[in-house]
Write a protein that holds these residues in place. Structure first.
Motif, PDB file in Angstrom:
ATOM      1  N   ASN A 245     -24.338  58.454  76.732  1.00  0.00           N
ATOM      2  CA  ASN A 245     -25.777  58.506  76.426  1.00  0.00           C
ATOM      3  C   ASN A 245     -26.147  59.731  75.605  1.00  0.00           C
ATOM      4  O   ASN A 245     -27.180  59.766  74.955  1.00  0.00           O
ATOM      5  CB  ASN A 245     -26.602  58.567  77.723  1.00  0.00           C
ATOM      6  N   GLN A 248     -24.064  60.264  69.783  1.00  0.00           N
ATOM      7  CA  GLN A 248     -24.708  59.390  68.795  1.00  0.00           C
ATOM      8  C   GLN A 248     -23.883  59.451  67.500  1.00  0.00           C
ATOM      9  O   GLN A 248     -23.293  60.483  67.206  1.00  0.00           O
ATOM     10  CB  GLN A 248     -26.097  59.966  68.508  1.00  0.00           C
ATOM     11  N   HIS A 250     -23.685  59.264  63.318  1.00  0.00           N
ATOM     12  CA  HIS A 250     -24.527  59.482  62.137  1.00  0.00           C
ATOM     13  C   HIS A 250     -23.693  59.204  60.893  1.00  0.00           C
ATOM     14  O   HIS A 250     -22.696  59.895  60.652  1.00  0.00           O
ATOM     15  CB  HIS A 250     -25.035  60.930  62.140  1.00  0.00           C
ATOM     16  N   ARG A 270     -26.275  65.529  72.083  1.00  0.00           N
ATOM     17  CA  ARG A 270     -27.674  65.897  72.375  1.00  0.00           C
ATOM     18  C   ARG A 270     -27.731  67.352  72.879  1.00  0.00           C
ATOM     19  O   ARG A 270     -27.829  67.612  74.066  1.00  0.00           O
ATOM     20  CB  ARG A 270     -28.227  64.953  73.455  1.00  0.00           C
ATOM     21  N   GLU A 277     -38.081  63.325  70.980  1.00  0.00           N
ATOM     22  CA  GLU A 277     -37.049  62.542  70.292  1.00  0.00           C
ATOM     23  C   GLU A 277     -37.106  62.638  68.770  1.00  0.00           C
ATOM     24  O   GLU A 277     -36.085  62.632  68.096  1.00  0.00           O
ATOM     25  CB  GLU A 277     -37.143  61.080  70.712  1.00  0.00           C
ATOM     26  N   PHE A 282     -30.234  65.844  68.457  1.00  0.00           N
ATOM     27  CA  PHE A 282     -28.770  65.782  68.287  1.00  0.00           C
ATOM     28  C   PHE A 282     -28.308  66.691  67.158  1.00  0.00           C
ATOM     29  O   PHE A 282     -28.989  66.846  66.151  1.00  0.00           O
ATOM     30  CB  PHE A 282     -28.342  64.346  67.975  1.00  0.00           C
TER      31      PHE A 282
END
Ligand code: ATP
Length: 487
Positions: A245, A248, A250, A270, A277, A282
């Protein structure tokens, strides 16, 4: 958010709320100290303390074991930090390894133009100077009698470990009789004169990288290979205890790609959960780039450009590869996963951080480090430090465990304090020696996460601890395993 109740404590399963929480824990408990602090510090430099050096070593060992030992297609090297200056000329770093820099005319803050949205990160003003470029390589001079402005003496501290791999491609390939595809891994320090270092160990001028160059044929499915390495690394990070979670992906836009890259995917963590947000929670943890054959061609004596001119008149070696099967000579293409040791350590610490609070509002910190990363695997604690027999037995147990796993002896407080301290530094098991132990040759083993206790015979202790630590290790995806848990 509340997960469960243990012994009157409510466990909040949470990662660290912000980086500052880790900065304070890290200093208090001996993981990371501000560098040169007694002289006022040195902007964004950090020293790793007794527990920090163990954690870093465990991250690096886990990575090395995963790539170099458990796979059959990767070799390791350790190249020099200071290389011939020509390496950086032909790699393109002398000409292009720079960041865009702007100054705020209002508050005089200096910033990286690509990290802000046209507004000063300090005061919000849009009154900024035009951007100009700043080469980030640290310069030094070679030779005792070198003059400041002697170009023949100029050298750089490496800004990436990758070039030390490229210039050794042929050495490794021939010495180890390798055929494509194969990779070369290296872990070591890199140096960048960052415009805006900061956020603890996230961005520093001196840092450590774990880079691997994976050499493949020119007609390999490069984009698919990038995706495969992304997947493998995601699993590796999860195996270190980092929650999916908080990760991420990119896809770096074309106009932001480095000069050597045709495609780059960053794995982001994160680091700033406290931000809303829409405000960049991140930041990059690592990047996986398709570097084409750029570097091997650039360092090769025979490679030519589109006008048949030699690209590199200084190199004495051609770093091409002869493919026996296809009877063809070519420059291998490269997929490069490049990760930071320090950013991995920070992500691991943030995700391992959790708190337990009791009815009275007292909070205990528990660092739920994956066992293979924990600086100390078992702490041996005497229940009474004024009883020489108990102390002697505890010290003997510590000595007997040490060849098998990293153990410490501690008698610097009452048992409650000692447990709390070990929880806070992430020690998975505490072993308590009490009066009864003298009679029955058994000890109490307490689990960091559940606080459950079990009585174990001293003769079976080493085996018991090893099996508990192995059982607690996260399951890894195929090809990304930490199966040989090093404790
Ligand atoms: P950034 O955009 O954050 O400056 P980068 O894209 O320049 O990073 P790379 O050149 O891809 O970084 O380096 C590979 C990895 O090395 C990064 O993903 C990061 O983990 C680590 N790294 C790079 N620069 C630093 C730094 N100044 N401090 C700590 N780690 C770093």
């Amino acid at each position: 958010m509340t997960i469960n109740v243990i012994c009157g404590y409510i466990l909040f399963a949470m990662a660290a709320p912000n980086i500052d929480t880790i900065v304070s824990l890290a200093k208090r408990r001996g993981f990371v100290f501000p560098s040169s602090e007694i002289y006022g510090g040195l902007g964004s430099a950090w020293d790793y303390g007794p527990l920090g050096v163990e954690l870093c070593n465990n991250v690096k060992q886990s990575w090395w074991r995963w790539l170099v030992y458990e796979r059959d297609d990767i070799e390791g090297v350790d190249s020099s930090i200071i290389l011939n200056r020509l390496v950086w000329k032909y790699s393109g770093h002398e000409a292009t390894f720079h960041d865009p820099l702007v100054d705020c005319r209002e508050c005089k803050t200096r910033m990286r133009a690509d990290k802000i949205d046209g507004k000063c990160s300090n005061c919000g003003s849009t009154n900024l100077t035009d951007q100009r470029f700043f080469n980030m390589m640290f310069r030094t001079l070679i030779g005792a009698a070198a003059e400041e402005d002697d170009p023949a003496a100029l050298a750089y501290l490496r800004p990436e470990t990758a070039q030390g791999i490229f210039i050794n491609f042929l050495n490794v390939q021939t010495a180890m009789r390798r055929k494509l595809p194969f990779g070369i891994a290296q872990v070591g320090k890199s140096f960048r004169n960052e415009i805006t270092p900061g956020n603890f160990i996230l961005r520093t001028r001196e840092f450590e990288q774990m880079e691997m160059e994976y050499f493949v044929k020119p007609d390999a499915e490069h984009s698919k290979l990038v995706d495969e390495w992304v997947e493998l690394y995601l699993e590796w990070f999860k195996g270190l205890g980092i929650s999916g979670n908080n990760l991420q992906l990119h896809e770096v836009p074309e106009k932001e790609l480095a000069h050597y890259s045709r495609r780059t995917v960053d794995i982001m963590y994160r680091y700033f959960p406290e931000r809303p947000e829409e405000e960049r929670q991140f930041e990059e943890l690592m990047g996986i780039a398709y570097r084409t054959d750029f570097d091997l061609r650039a360092h090769s004596s025979k490679a030519v450009d589109s006008e048949s001119q030699r690209i590199n008149p200084d190199s004495t070696e051609d770093l091409s590869y002869f493919d026996e099967a296809g009877k063809q000579r070519f420059y291998p293409h490269v997929i490069e996963p490049a990760a930071g040791v320090n950013r991995t350590v920070l992500a691991v610490l943030m995700d391992a951080y959790s708190e337990k609070t009791n009815d009275k509002g007292e909070t205990r910190v528990i660092l739920k480090l994956a066992p293979q990363l924990a600086p100390i695997k078992a702490a041996i604690l005497p229940l009474a430090k004024n009883k020489p027999e108990i102390v002697g037995m505890a010290k003997a147990i510590k000595r007997s465990l040490q060849p098998v796993l990293r153990a410490v002896y501690d008698d610097t407080g009452g048992i409650g304090k000692l447990y709390a301290r070990q929880d806070e530094i992430g020690t998975p098991m505490c072993v308590t020696v009490d009066h009864q132990s003298l009679e029955d040759e058994a000890v109490t083993v307490r689990d960091r996460d559940t606080w459950e206790q079990e009585r174990v015979e001293v003769a079976e202790l080493a085996e018991y601890l090893q099996s508990r630590l192995k059982a607690a290790a996260p399951v890894q995806a195929a090809g990304a395993a930490t199966s040989s848990l090093d404790i």
